[in-house]
Enzyme design. Sequence first.
Site, mmCIF file in Angstrom:
data_model
loop_
_atom_site.group_PDB
_atom_site.id
_atom_site.type_symbol
_atom_site.label_atom_id
_atom_site.label_comp_id
_atom_site.label_asym_id
_atom_site.label_seq_id
_atom_site.Cartn_x
_atom_site.Cartn_y
_atom_site.Cartn_z
ATOM 1 N N ASP A 196 -9.747 2.651 2.154
ATOM 2 C CA ASP A 196 -9.765 1.995 3.463
ATOM 3 C C ASP A 196 -10.389 2.896 4.517
ATOM 4 O O ASP A 196 -11.187 2.444 5.345
ATOM 5 C CB ASP A 196 -8.342 1.637 3.901
ATOM 6 N N LYS B 289 0.808 -1.222 0.000
ATOM 7 C CA LYS B 289 0.000 0.000 0.000
ATOM 8 C C LYS B 289 0.842 1.274 0.000
ATOM 9 O O LYS B 289 0.483 2.263 -0.655
ATOM 10 C CB LYS B 289 -0.961 -0.012 1.179
#
Length: 290
Positions: free
Chosen positions: A103, A66
């Site tokens: 997220d 990420k």
Amino acid sequence: MKRLGVLGWPVAHSRSPRMHNAALAELGLKDWHYQRLPAPPEVFEETVRALPASGFVGANVTIPHKEAALALADESTAAARAIGAANTLTFSHDGAIHAANTDAPGFVAALAGVDVDPAGRTALVLGAGGSARGIVYALREAGAARVSVWNRTPERAAALAADLGVEAAHRPAAADLLVNCTSVGLADGEFKELPLDADALGTYATVADLVYRDGGTGLIAQARRRGCTVVDGLEVLVRQGALSFEAWTGLPAPVDAMRDAARGANPDAHDPGTSDPSDRRTADARRPGR
């Protein structure tokens, strides 16, 4: 054929193909397909840059990529830059890479689904990787009164806390909300590697675990037994995935269909995704997967 996928290492356990292909089928997008994209760290950038020429419109990003995904992007959202990590990549016609982070808003949506508002509440976040950065940012932006971060490597917790303006915890502290952003529990469902025991879970009003696995995680099972409000990793997966889906297709995501597929209703119907057999190791990064 318009292609989508999920980049990770490991990624064999991911239910994102099942979930997204169910959504594509629900909306009649027959010329779209979502698949697993196992990518070891040493070839991650090369793999990503090759995707647009292979017909990919976008990709989700999971462990351990990420932060690397944000670093290689040509453009990124302000939220992704503030978080320092991206989980959603979108490719333009000229091959440019745009990075975003779903997220954070996905987690807040999952909390709202069980009538939990982080505003004014205290939170303890376990982990200091890309997922933890998104959750900490989400809680801070939602108005949490105090956010503390614990990691088994204290220096990583301190760095994340300094970056995002929250507290680093040397040991678990009392809080209204506990969030597991490590990958503990992914392999065997147990949470003995976390710095708390089952009896301590009852001190948290809400427990969220970003890990998901067949049969559920031990952390969520024990939290339920102690009367906590729980948010499991599959619900977070669905909520963040819905936001990625909308960014790629420009259409409202069929959240119920995505949830049914992720939770295993007719599990073989929309799960053509495949992965390399070598991608079946236990995650060392201690962060949850997609």
